[in-house]
Design an enzyme around this catalytic site. Structure first.
Site, PDB file in Angstrom:
ATOM      1  CB  SER A   1      40.271  38.394  35.104  1.00 56.92           C
ATOM      2  OG  SER A   1      39.717  38.884  35.893  1.00 56.92           O
ATOM      3  CE  LYS A  27      41.234  41.967  35.993  1.00 57.44           C
ATOM      4  NZ  LYS A  27      41.712  41.079  37.114  1.00 57.44           N
ATOM      5  CE1 TYR A  86      38.463  44.588  37.552  1.00 60.85           C
ATOM      6  CE2 TYR A  86      36.992  44.298  39.073  1.00 60.85           C
ATOM      7  CZ  TYR A  86      37.632  43.478  38.034  1.00 60.85           C
ATOM      8  OH  TYR A  86      38.482  42.224  38.415  1.00 60.85           O
ATOM      9  CE1 TYR A  90      44.543  37.299  37.754  1.00 58.83           C
ATOM     10  CE2 TYR A  90      43.044  35.438  37.310  1.00 58.83           C
ATOM     11  CZ  TYR A  90      43.289  36.470  37.793  1.00 58.83           C
ATOM     12  OH  TYR A  90      43.056  37.578  36.416  1.00 58.83           O
ATOM     13  CB  VAL A 122      36.489  33.620  37.378  1.00 60.20           C
ATOM     14  CG1 VAL A 122      37.500  33.942  38.411  1.00 60.20           C
ATOM     15  CG2 VAL A 122      35.192  35.146  37.546  1.00 60.20           C
TER      16      VAL A 122
HETATM   17  N1  GLN Z   1      34.903  39.964  38.186  1.00 62.59           N
HETATM   18  C1  GLN Z   1      35.797  38.948  39.087  1.00 62.59           C
HETATM   19  C2  GLN Z   1      36.372  40.005  40.012  1.00 62.59           C
HETATM   20  O1  GLN Z   1      36.394  40.814  40.138  1.00 62.59           O
HETATM   21  C3  GLN Z   1      37.130  38.656  37.874  1.00 62.59           C
HETATM   22  C4  GLN Z   1      38.307  38.283  38.591  1.00 62.59           C
HETATM   23  C5  GLN Z   1      38.517  37.231  37.220  1.00 62.59           C
HETATM   24  O2  GLN Z   1      38.572  36.474  36.234  1.00 62.59           O
HETATM   25  N2  GLN Z   1      39.901  36.460  37.431  1.00 62.59           N
HETATM   26  O3  GLN Z   1      36.145  39.540  41.157  1.00 62.59           O
END
Ligand code: GLN
Length: 315
Positions: free
Chosen positions: A75, A78, A199, A251, A269
């Protein structure tokens, strides 16, 4: 540079700060947290690893631990797709995406129903999928555009890990649900599979702490490219990304991060977290074991130690 236990040790002043941070958190490796297990490529990453790197606005770089080991940025991507979309669309981007913290896990579906397919912010999964939709509309080859941006920012080639991208697609049931939900509300312009392909690939970018610290350099330089004076974004746009990172980048732990670290941060993650000290430096920490909010446990501890040692904060 010095050789210690087979690793290069950085003896510059910033290198010393990072080595001190590493020495503080390394004994806690393996103590708590768990690596992400939703795809095999992440589940098999050994938890007992730690890296940290920074890049200052005047071009100094430093690293400690596993600073040069590439990992799945997940993420953290993003931030960069948001920058691409802001550059391409300007304020039109915000017609379909909010700017409020969600207070929910990153893959939550609940708000999307009551808020009629408009994601709370660009850093929850729904928001990043909405950004990917905008990129599909704006660019003939959005994946190539993402690679060109990342490679340009780093000054070296950056690639997708195709195994991770495939696994994300094979197991991304919640993301498929989020995308279909938004499509059902008429909030995605493009085909769901095409948007998710972008994505899933952005999540599968492989980069090291050193590369990510360098790439995030436009955020501490008022939008200027980390290698040169060209503007990637305007100063205002860069500030806005920092504001979103502070309020939404980790988050439902964003309040705690602001409280204990006080820097705009974005986590993934894969265990990475980037952080920005405006007008000073950008940094990246990585340690794969996550806490319950999906943020790197020791990454967070390291950023706390860094902020405490240096006194750097946006407050
Ligand atoms: N690939 C993970 C997902 O789409 C990314 C989520 C993250 O890094 N918080 O759930």
């Amino acid at each position: 540079m010095d050789i210690r236990e087979g690793k290069r040790q950085d003896l510059t002043p910033w290198g010393e700060v990072l080595s001190e941070v590493e020495a503080e958190v390394r004994p806690r490796l393996g103590e708590a947290g768990a690596v992400a297990t939703y795809i095999p490529a992440l589940a098999r990453v050994p938890a007992r690893q730690f890296g940290i790197a920074l890049a200052t606005c005047d071009g100094v770089e430093a690293g400690a631990g596993d600073a040069d080991l590439p990992f799945s940025i997940q993420s953290i991507s993003k931030v960069f797709t948001l920058a691409l979309a802001m550059r391409a669309l300007g304020s039109r981007l915000w017609e379909r995406i909010g700017r409020e913290p969600s207070g929910n896990p990153f893959n939550s579906l609940v708000q999307l129903e009551t808020e009629k397919g408009v994601p709370r912010n660009p850093f929850i999964n729904a928001g990043a999928i909405a950004v990917a939709d905008r990129l599909v509309s704006a660019f003939a080859d959005p994946k190539a555009e993402i690679l060109a941006l990342m490679s340009g920012l780093c000054g070296e080639p950056i690639a997708f890990d195709e195994e991770v991208a495939r696994s994300e697609a094979d197991t991304g049931y919640r993301n498929v649900a989020l995308a279909n939900f938004m499509k059902g509300f008429g909030k995605l312009d493009n085909d769901v599979a095409t948007v998710l392909d972008v994505y899933f690939h952005q999540c599968a970018l492989r980069m090291s702490c050193r590369q990510l610290a360098r790439a995030a350099g436009f955020l501490c330089r008022d939008g200027r490219h980390p290698r040169g004076q060209d503007a990637l974004l305007s100063e205002r746009q860069a500030r806005r990304i920092n504001a979103l990172m502070l309020t939404c980048g980790t988050y439902d732990a964003a309040g705690e991060f602001a409280f204990s670290i006080g820097l705009p941060c974005k986590s993934g993650v894969g265990g990475g977290i980037i952080a920005v000290v405006p007008d000073r430096l950008s940094l990246c920490v990585w340690s794969p074991a996550l806490d319950a909010t999906g943020n790197s446990l020791l990454g967070r501890a390291a950023l706390e130690a860094f902020a405490a040692k240096t006194g750097l904060s946006v407050f």
